[in-house]
Design a protein around this motif. Sequence first.
Motif, PDB file in Angstrom:
ATOM      1  N   TYR A  22       0.477  12.297   0.172  1.00 14.15           N
ATOM      2  CA  TYR A  22      -0.042  13.409   0.961  1.00 14.15           C
ATOM      3  C   TYR A  22       0.615  14.700   0.489  1.00 14.15           C
ATOM      4  N   PRO A  70      -0.295  17.270   6.923  1.00 12.48           N
ATOM      5  CA  PRO A  70      -0.447  16.620   5.613  1.00 12.48           C
ATOM      6  C   PRO A  70      -1.914  16.362   5.271  1.00 12.48           C
ATOM      7  N   GLN A  71      -2.214  16.493   3.980  1.00 11.29           N
ATOM      8  CA  GLN A  71      -3.562  16.233   3.471  1.00 11.29           C
ATOM      9  C   GLN A  71      -3.505  15.048   2.519  1.00 11.29           C
ATOM     10  N   PHE A  72      -4.400  14.110   2.708  1.00 13.78           N
ATOM     11  CA  PHE A  72      -4.438  12.889   1.898  1.00 13.78           C
ATOM     12  C   PHE A  72      -4.805  13.194   0.447  1.00 13.78           C
ATOM     13  N   PHE A  82      -4.698  14.201   9.422  1.00  4.92           N
ATOM     14  CA  PHE A  82      -3.767  14.850  10.333  1.00  4.92           C
ATOM     15  C   PHE A  82      -4.340  16.141  10.889  1.00  4.92           C
ATOM     16  N   LEU A  88      -4.926   8.560   6.345  1.00  2.00           N
ATOM     17  CA  LEU A  88      -4.806   9.197   7.646  1.00  2.00           C
ATOM     18  C   LEU A  88      -5.233  10.652   7.561  1.00  2.00           C
ATOM     19  N   TYR A 135       3.159  11.316  15.139  1.00  9.09           N
ATOM     20  CA  TYR A 135       4.330  11.460  14.285  1.00  9.09           C
ATOM     21  C   TYR A 135       5.129  12.681  14.710  1.00  9.09           C
ATOM     22  N   HIS A 168       7.360   7.996  12.442  1.00  5.71           N
ATOM     23  CA  HIS A 168       6.309   7.350  13.216  1.00  5.71           C
ATOM     24  C   HIS A 168       6.787   7.143  14.654  1.00  5.71           C
ATOM     25  N   GLN A 185       1.575  18.514   1.923  1.00  8.89           N
ATOM     26  CA  GLN A 185       1.692  19.308   3.141  1.00  8.89           C
ATOM     27  C   GLN A 185       2.106  20.722   2.782  1.00  8.89           C
ATOM     28  N   SER A 212       0.468   5.548  -0.127  1.00  9.77           N
ATOM     29  CA  SER A 212      -0.421   6.717  -0.068  1.00  9.77           C
ATOM     30  C   SER A 212       0.390   7.974  -0.311  1.00  9.77           C
ATOM     31  N   SER A 248       2.500   1.247   3.839  1.00 11.42           N
ATOM     32  CA  SER A 248       2.009   0.536   5.016  1.00 11.42           C
ATOM     33  C   SER A 248       1.760  -0.917   4.671  1.00 11.42           C
ATOM     34  N   LEU A 285       4.480  14.061   0.331  1.00 11.77           N
ATOM     35  CA  LEU A 285       4.937  12.934   1.127  1.00 11.77           C
ATOM     36  C   LEU A 285       4.305  11.636   0.631  1.00 11.77           C
ATOM     37  N   SER A 287       0.844  -1.195   0.000  1.00  7.76           N
ATOM     38  CA  SER A 287       0.000   0.000   0.000  1.00  7.76           C
ATOM     39  C   SER A 287       0.879   1.245   0.000  1.00  7.76           C
ATOM     40  N   ARG A 323      -9.195   8.430  -2.723  1.00 12.78           N
ATOM     41  CA  ARG A 323      -8.828   9.703  -3.322  1.00 12.78           C
ATOM     42  C   ARG A 323      -9.308  10.815  -2.410  1.00 12.78           C
ATOM     43  N   THR A 358      -5.977   0.339   8.278  1.00 12.88           N
ATOM     44  CA  THR A 358      -4.740  -0.149   7.659  1.00 12.88           C
ATOM     45  C   THR A 358      -3.850   0.998   7.216  1.00 12.88           C
ATOM     46  N   ALA A 359      -4.050   2.168   7.816  1.00  9.51           N
ATOM     47  CA  ALA A 359      -3.214   3.345   7.532  1.00  9.51           C
ATOM     48  C   ALA A 359      -3.305   3.763   6.080  1.00  9.51           C
ATOM     49  N   SER A 360      -4.397   3.419   5.407  1.00  8.81           N
ATOM     50  CA  SER A 360      -4.519   3.773   3.999  1.00  8.81           C
ATOM     51  C   SER A 360      -4.857   5.240   3.808  1.00  8.81           C
ATOM     52  N   GLN A 420      -2.362   7.655  15.551  1.00  8.16           N
ATOM     53  CA  GLN A 420      -0.909   7.559  15.481  1.00  8.16           C
ATOM     54  C   GLN A 420      -0.306   8.936  15.725  1.00  8.16           C
ATOM     55  N   GLN A 469      -4.514   6.839  -2.347  1.00  7.42           N
ATOM     56  CA  GLN A 469      -3.995   5.595  -1.840  1.00  7.42           C
ATOM     57  C   GLN A 469      -4.098   4.537  -2.922  1.00  7.42           C
ATOM     58  N   ALA A 497       1.700   3.599   9.196  1.00  5.15           N
ATOM     59  CA  ALA A 497       2.186   4.179   7.946  1.00  5.15           C
ATOM     60  C   ALA A 497       3.569   4.766   8.176  1.00  5.15           C
TER      61      ALA A 497
END
Lengths: 110, 113
Positions: A35, A43-45, B103, B101, B35, B45, A37, A33, A94, A90, A31, A57, B97-99, B33, A48, A99
């Motif tokens: 991000y 950070p913003q997703f 923040f 996150l 960081y 982490h 920042q 992902s 995982s 970033l 996996s 998304r 599964t940390a897919s 989590q 994945q 992560a």
Amino acid sequence: DAGVTQSPTHLIKTRGQHVTLRCSPISGHKSVSWYQQVLGQGPQFIFQYYEKEERGRGNFPDRFSARQFPNYSSELNVNALLLGDSALYLCASSRWAEAFFGQGTRLTVV
Amino acid sequence: SQQGEEDPQALSIQEGENATMNCSYKTSINNLQWYRQNSGRGLVHLILIRSNEREKHSGRLRVTLDTSKKSSSLLITASRAADTASYFCALDADTGTASKLTFGTGTRLQVTL
């Protein structure tokens, strides 16, 4: 074992250009992902990927795209760059619940 | 919003003192989590705490989780100058599964000699 590696570390692009950022996950992690920042924020997703398929998304425009390769490495592509795309990008890989992040790519759009 | 909110935004302490950072959130989570980030580089982490756990330790770090109050805290004991960094909590409310996150905005910790 090597951690998550990202390239390049720094990049300067002009508005309207295209950029490709690369990420190699930790060995055994399927996996990946991405991000974004922006300075002063968390950070913003963005995306994945798992087993080469997009599994998630974030709220980003279609100018952002990504893909994952058979070796689980990944690329993030951004088209028609805007000044506001300047950020630290970033990548995280995982395997279970934790992560692990790379050092990031600092993108500056001028 | 699922975003975690850290408190305080900035913290300045002297070496040897303890530092406590808090994270509050609004939705149910699978895990949380913590960081560390030095000078805008990658995230390191620190510790993961699952929703059915109340407290975890790792070296000088202690994390607590109160799901009824939707809050977590990170305690760094006997701080060192090298602990100077930004600290983020990250919520896993998706698959666990940390897919994906989510923040918060982070706490900037400054440890002075």
